[in-house]
Design a protein around this motif. Structure first.
Motif, PDB file in Angstrom:
ATOM      1  N   THR A 128       0.838  -1.208   0.000  1.00  0.00           N
ATOM      2  CA  THR A 128       0.000   0.000   0.000  1.00  0.00           C
ATOM      3  C   THR A 128       0.868   1.252   0.000  1.00  0.00           C
ATOM      4  O   THR A 128       0.570   2.230  -0.701  1.00  0.00           O
ATOM      5  CB  THR A 128      -0.927   0.009   1.229  1.00  0.00           C
ATOM      6  N   HIS A 132       0.827   4.123  -2.917  1.00  0.00           N
ATOM      7  CA  HIS A 132       0.594   5.538  -2.616  1.00  0.00           C
ATOM      8  C   HIS A 132       1.748   6.404  -3.119  1.00  0.00           C
ATOM      9  O   HIS A 132       1.527   7.521  -3.611  1.00  0.00           O
ATOM     10  CB  HIS A 132       0.408   5.727  -1.114  1.00  0.00           C
ATOM     11  N   LYS A 136       1.454   9.462  -5.801  1.00  0.00           N
ATOM     12  CA  LYS A 136       1.972  10.801  -5.554  1.00  0.00           C
ATOM     13  C   LYS A 136       2.935  11.228  -6.657  1.00  0.00           C
ATOM     14  O   LYS A 136       2.909  12.380  -7.110  1.00  0.00           O
ATOM     15  CB  LYS A 136       2.682  10.852  -4.195  1.00  0.00           C
ATOM     16  N   PHE A 186      -3.675  13.589  -0.092  1.00  0.00           N
ATOM     17  CA  PHE A 186      -3.110  12.345   0.437  1.00  0.00           C
ATOM     18  C   PHE A 186      -2.838  12.426   1.935  1.00  0.00           C
ATOM     19  O   PHE A 186      -2.519  11.409   2.561  1.00  0.00           O
ATOM     20  CB  PHE A 186      -1.817  11.986  -0.303  1.00  0.00           C
ATOM     21  N   ILE A 189      -4.718   9.996   3.846  1.00  0.00           N
ATOM     22  CA  ILE A 189      -4.178   8.636   3.863  1.00  0.00           C
ATOM     23  C   ILE A 189      -2.925   8.570   4.732  1.00  0.00           C
ATOM     24  O   ILE A 189      -2.757   7.643   5.530  1.00  0.00           O
ATOM     25  CB  ILE A 189      -3.864   8.166   2.432  1.00  0.00           C
ATOM     26  N   ASP A 190      -2.049   9.570   4.583  1.00  0.00           N
ATOM     27  CA  ASP A 190      -0.798   9.572   5.353  1.00  0.00           C
ATOM     28  C   ASP A 190      -1.059   9.583   6.857  1.00  0.00           C
ATOM     29  O   ASP A 190      -0.306   8.974   7.632  1.00  0.00           O
ATOM     30  CB  ASP A 190       0.054  10.777   4.966  1.00  0.00           C
TER      31      ASP A 190
END
Length: 211
Positions: A128, A132, A136, A186, A189-190
């Motif tokens: 994952t 990601h 990016k 993002f 998510i981070d």
């Protein structure tokens, strides 16, 4: 310069001299400015969650420079939003230039720092995380490609004033902004495994500070 056919306005033209959308845009940008500046500190800590060993000092300085660019990017965004091209074209234009330069530098450094930490073996990288990172990187490449093509269209329009060229420039501007939003999005998510909270440091009853 004669009028030519177009099908899209630029962002500045759409919100610069019309009410109430110009006020709505400015209020929305101002509301998220504080949160985005808080995210700068959060990303500083997020990048430094790993130890790069002998190269940690260099890594830390790059993180600091990236975060500085992130802060300046957001300040420039608030400035160019508050001062439209019709209010003061020089301030608006210079703020946009600073915004784009700092934005691109931040995205590039962010991708480089993530790749460096992934390759260092400082922590376990999951599929994952790799996915990601690739997303990016794609957004950064897409953002800078669309932006450079938009710059070309802008100067071509000023030189030749051809039909629809300015609209294609406006479309490039939209895509540049949207890819920038997606890149910064993002953070959801981070920081999905983190919680943000305001914690009292003083006991209300005793008036003593907590450790």
């Amino acid at each position: 310069m004669p009028n030519v056919a177009n099908f899209l306005p630029t962002i500045s033209a759409a919100i610069g001299g019309f009410s109430p959308q110009n006020y709505v845009w400015r209020i929305c940008i101002s509301l998220v400015a504080g949160i985005r500046l808080m995210m700068a500190f959060s990303y500083y800590q997020w990048h430094l969650r790993v130890n790069m060993g002998l190269y940690h000092l260099l890594y830390k300085r790059l993180v600091m420079f990236a975060v500085l660019c992130y802060v300046i990017e957001n300040i420039a965004l608030v400035t160019l939003t508050s001062v439209s091209s019709t209010d003061n074209f020089s301030i608006h234009e210079n703020s946009f230039i600073v915004f784009m330069v700092c934005s691109l530098i931040y995205m590039l450094l962010s991708c480089c720092l993530i790749k460096w930490s992934h390759l260092s073996g400082a922590y376990k990288v999951t599929p994952t995380d790799v996915r990601h990172f690739h997303m990016k990187t794609f957004l950064f490449v897409f953002n800078i490609s669309v932006f450079l093509f938009s710059v070309y269209l802008y100067f071509r329009h000023n030189a030749y004033c051809e039909p629809y060229i300015y609209s294609w420039f406006a479309l490039g501007e939209y895509l540049t902004v949207l890819s920038n939003i997606a890149f910064h999005g993002f953070c959801c998510i981070d920081f999905s495994q983190y919680s943000f909270a305001l914690v009292p440091t003083e006991d209300v009853q005793t008036g003593k500070f907590k450790n």
